[in-house]
Design a protein around this motif. Sequence first.
Motif, PDB file in Angstrom:
ATOM      1  N   LYS A  73       0.829  -1.209   0.000  1.00  0.00           N
ATOM      2  CA  LYS A  73       0.000   0.000   0.000  1.00  0.00           C
ATOM      3  C   LYS A  73       0.861   1.255   0.000  1.00  0.00           C
ATOM      4  CE  LYS A  73      -4.055  -1.949   2.203  1.00  0.00           C
ATOM      5  NZ  LYS A  73      -4.828  -2.050   3.432  1.00  0.00           N
ATOM      6  N   ASN A  74       2.037   1.160   0.609  1.00  0.00           N
ATOM      7  CA  ASN A  74       2.959   2.299   0.640  1.00  0.00           C
ATOM      8  C   ASN A  74       3.827   2.367  -0.609  1.00  0.00           C
ATOM      9  OD1 ASN A  74       2.065   3.206   3.111  1.00  0.00           O
ATOM     10  ND2 ASN A  74       3.534   1.961   4.251  1.00  0.00           N
ATOM     11  N   ARG A  75       3.468   1.604  -1.636  1.00  0.00           N
ATOM     12  CA  ARG A  75       4.127   1.625  -2.943  1.00  0.00           C
ATOM     13  C   ARG A  75       5.565   1.128  -2.908  1.00  0.00           C
ATOM     14  NH1 ARG A  75       0.968   1.893  -6.915  1.00  0.00           N
ATOM     15  NH2 ARG A  75       2.095   3.360  -8.157  1.00  0.00           N
ATOM     16  N   VAL A  76       5.890   0.239  -1.971  1.00  0.00           N
ATOM     17  CA  VAL A  76       7.205  -0.387  -1.933  1.00  0.00           C
ATOM     18  C   VAL A  76       7.218  -1.480  -2.997  1.00  0.00           C
ATOM     19  CG1 VAL A  76       8.772  -1.762  -0.490  1.00  0.00           C
ATOM     20  CG2 VAL A  76       7.491   0.117   0.512  1.00  0.00           C
ATOM     21  N   SER A  77       8.346  -1.708  -3.613  1.00  0.00           N
ATOM     22  CA  SER A  77       8.478  -2.767  -4.609  1.00  0.00           C
ATOM     23  C   SER A  77       8.095  -4.111  -4.003  1.00  0.00           C
ATOM     24  CB  SER A  77       9.922  -2.820  -5.111  1.00  0.00           C
ATOM     25  OG  SER A  77      10.156  -4.004  -5.834  1.00  0.00           O
TER      26      SER A  77
ATOM     27  N   LYS B 108      11.074  -6.203  -2.931  1.00  0.00           N
ATOM     28  CA  LYS B 108      11.696  -5.703  -1.701  1.00  0.00           C
ATOM     29  C   LYS B 108      10.854  -6.082  -0.489  1.00  0.00           C
ATOM     30  CE  LYS B 108      13.924  -1.857  -1.899  1.00  0.00           C
ATOM     31  NZ  LYS B 108      14.341  -0.434  -1.957  1.00  0.00           N
ATOM     32  N   ALA B 109       9.524  -6.022  -0.617  1.00  0.00           N
ATOM     33  CA  ALA B 109       8.631  -6.390   0.481  1.00  0.00           C
ATOM     34  C   ALA B 109       8.765  -7.875   0.808  1.00  0.00           C
ATOM     35  CB  ALA B 109       7.190  -6.053   0.126  1.00  0.00           C
ATOM     36  N   MET B 110       8.883  -8.726  -0.229  1.00  0.00           N
ATOM     37  CA  MET B 110       9.025 -10.162   0.014  1.00  0.00           C
ATOM     38  C   MET B 110      10.360 -10.472   0.679  1.00  0.00           C
ATOM     39  SD  MET B 110       7.131 -12.168  -3.129  1.00  0.00           S
ATOM     40  CE  MET B 110       8.298 -11.767  -4.390  1.00  0.00           C
ATOM     41  N   LYS B 111      11.432  -9.828   0.240  1.00  0.00           N
ATOM     42  CA  LYS B 111      12.746 -10.077   0.840  1.00  0.00           C
ATOM     43  C   LYS B 111      12.797  -9.605   2.288  1.00  0.00           C
ATOM     44  CE  LYS B 111      15.479 -10.505  -3.260  1.00  0.00           C
ATOM     45  NZ  LYS B 111      15.573 -11.929  -3.308  1.00  0.00           N
ATOM     46  N   LYS B 112      12.151  -8.472   2.584  1.00  0.00           N
ATOM     47  CA  LYS B 112      12.106  -7.972   3.961  1.00  0.00           C
ATOM     48  C   LYS B 112      11.314  -8.931   4.844  1.00  0.00           C
ATOM     49  CE  LYS B 112      12.743  -4.966   7.207  1.00  0.00           C
ATOM     50  NZ  LYS B 112      14.039  -4.804   7.841  1.00  0.00           N
TER      51      LYS B 112
ATOM     52  N   GLU C 268      -1.056  -3.726 -16.598  1.00  0.00           N
ATOM     53  CA  GLU C 268      -2.452  -3.906 -16.996  1.00  0.00           C
ATOM     54  C   GLU C 268      -2.942  -5.337 -16.801  1.00  0.00           C
ATOM     55  OE1 GLU C 268      -4.758  -1.661 -17.965  1.00  0.00           O
ATOM     56  OE2 GLU C 268      -3.261  -0.156 -17.434  1.00  0.00           O
ATOM     57  N   ILE C 269      -2.033  -6.295 -16.677  1.00  0.00           N
ATOM     58  CA  ILE C 269      -2.430  -7.697 -16.555  1.00  0.00           C
ATOM     59  C   ILE C 269      -2.018  -8.224 -15.183  1.00  0.00           C
ATOM     60  CG2 ILE C 269      -0.315  -8.592 -17.599  1.00  0.00           C
ATOM     61  CD1 ILE C 269      -2.194 -10.643 -19.038  1.00  0.00           C
ATOM     62  N   ALA C 270      -2.878  -9.029 -14.598  1.00  0.00           N
ATOM     63  CA  ALA C 270      -2.577  -9.609 -13.285  1.00  0.00           C
ATOM     64  C   ALA C 270      -1.616 -10.774 -13.448  1.00  0.00           C
ATOM     65  CB  ALA C 270      -3.857 -10.079 -12.616  1.00  0.00           C
ATOM     66  N   ARG C 271      -0.795 -10.975 -12.450  1.00  0.00           N
ATOM     67  CA  ARG C 271       0.119 -12.119 -12.463  1.00  0.00           C
ATOM     68  C   ARG C 271       0.396 -12.564 -11.045  1.00  0.00           C
ATOM     69  NH1 ARG C 271       5.047  -8.258 -13.900  1.00  0.00           N
ATOM     70  NH2 ARG C 271       6.088  -8.370 -11.905  1.00  0.00           N
ATOM     71  N   VAL C 272       1.073 -13.693 -10.933  1.00  0.00           N
ATOM     72  CA  VAL C 272       1.383 -14.272  -9.633  1.00  0.00           C
ATOM     73  C   VAL C 272       2.897 -14.344  -9.496  1.00  0.00           C
ATOM     74  CG1 VAL C 272       1.184 -16.316  -8.182  1.00  0.00           C
ATOM     75  CG2 VAL C 272      -0.727 -15.633  -9.622  1.00  0.00           C
ATOM     76  N   GLU C 273       3.411 -13.864  -8.389  1.00  0.00           N
ATOM     77  CA  GLU C 273       4.823 -13.981  -8.051  1.00  0.00           C
ATOM     78  C   GLU C 273       4.923 -14.692  -6.714  1.00  0.00           C
ATOM     79  OE1 GLU C 273       7.651 -12.913  -9.646  1.00  0.00           O
ATOM     80  OE2 GLU C 273       6.509 -12.110 -11.350  1.00  0.00           O
ATOM     81  N   TRP C 274       5.865 -15.618  -6.602  1.00  0.00           N
ATOM     82  CA  TRP C 274       6.035 -16.301  -5.321  1.00  0.00           C
ATOM     83  C   TRP C 274       7.497 -16.578  -5.077  1.00  0.00           C
ATOM     84  CZ3 TRP C 274       7.894 -21.344  -4.944  1.00  0.00           C
ATOM     85  CH2 TRP C 274       7.961 -22.053  -6.132  1.00  0.00           C
ATOM     86  N   ILE C 275       7.812 -16.792  -3.804  1.00  0.00           N
ATOM     87  CA  ILE C 275       9.173 -17.082  -3.387  1.00  0.00           C
ATOM     88  C   ILE C 275       9.096 -18.032  -2.196  1.00  0.00           C
ATOM     89  CG2 ILE C 275       9.312 -15.086  -1.849  1.00  0.00           C
ATOM     90  CD1 ILE C 275      12.224 -14.779  -2.722  1.00  0.00           C
ATOM     91  N   ARG C 276      10.028 -18.951  -2.127  1.00  0.00           N
ATOM     92  CA  ARG C 276      10.079 -19.916  -1.034  1.00  0.00           C
ATOM     93  C   ARG C 276      11.474 -19.914  -0.465  1.00  0.00           C
ATOM     94  NH1 ARG C 276       9.040 -25.548  -3.132  1.00  0.00           N
ATOM     95  NH2 ARG C 276       7.004 -24.647  -3.486  1.00  0.00           N
ATOM     96  N   GLU C 277      11.575 -19.952   0.850  1.00  0.00           N
ATOM     97  CA  GLU C 277      12.863 -19.957   1.534  1.00  0.00           C
ATOM     98  C   GLU C 277      12.802 -20.969   2.665  1.00  0.00           C
ATOM     99  OE1 GLU C 277      16.749 -18.388   2.136  1.00  0.00           O
ATOM    100  OE2 GLU C 277      15.316 -17.691   0.639  1.00  0.00           O
ATOM    101  N   VAL C 278      13.713 -21.923   2.654  1.00  0.00           N
ATOM    102  CA  VAL C 278      13.819 -22.880   3.745  1.00  0.00           C
ATOM    103  C   VAL C 278      14.975 -22.429   4.624  1.00  0.00           C
ATOM    104  CG1 VAL C 278      14.220 -25.274   4.374  1.00  0.00           C
ATOM    105  CG2 VAL C 278      12.956 -24.728   2.296  1.00  0.00           C
ATOM    106  N   ILE C 279      14.670 -22.258   5.889  1.00  0.00           N
ATOM    107  CA  ILE C 279      15.667 -21.715   6.815  1.00  0.00           C
ATOM    108  C   ILE C 279      16.233 -22.828   7.665  1.00  0.00           C
ATOM    109  CG2 ILE C 279      16.023 -20.042   8.663  1.00  0.00           C
ATOM    110  CD1 ILE C 279      13.572 -18.551   7.473  1.00  0.00           C
TER     111      ILE C 279
END
Length: 68
Positions: free
Chosen positions: A21-25, A28-32, A57-68
């Motif tokens: 909502k604060n227009r952060v990339s 960057k939000a996922m990595k934080k 203009e087109i919706a898409r899905v982005e995902w990331i997985r991290e095993v700690i």
Amino acid sequence: MFGNPYGHPNILAEFIAGQLKNRVSFRKAMKKAIELTEQADTKGIQIQIARRIDGKEIARVEWIREVI
């Protein structure tokens, strides 16, 4: 007493939503979010963002997985 709040998925989702909502990339939000969960002693994290990312203009899905 309760530990790190970012170990709870609902609180982490609220954090990511607030960042977007604060227009952060979104990357960057996922990595934080991954950094915050590493501090919370979790076993891993999977994040999925689905919407019109970066004002495209087109919706898409982005995902990331991290095993700690």
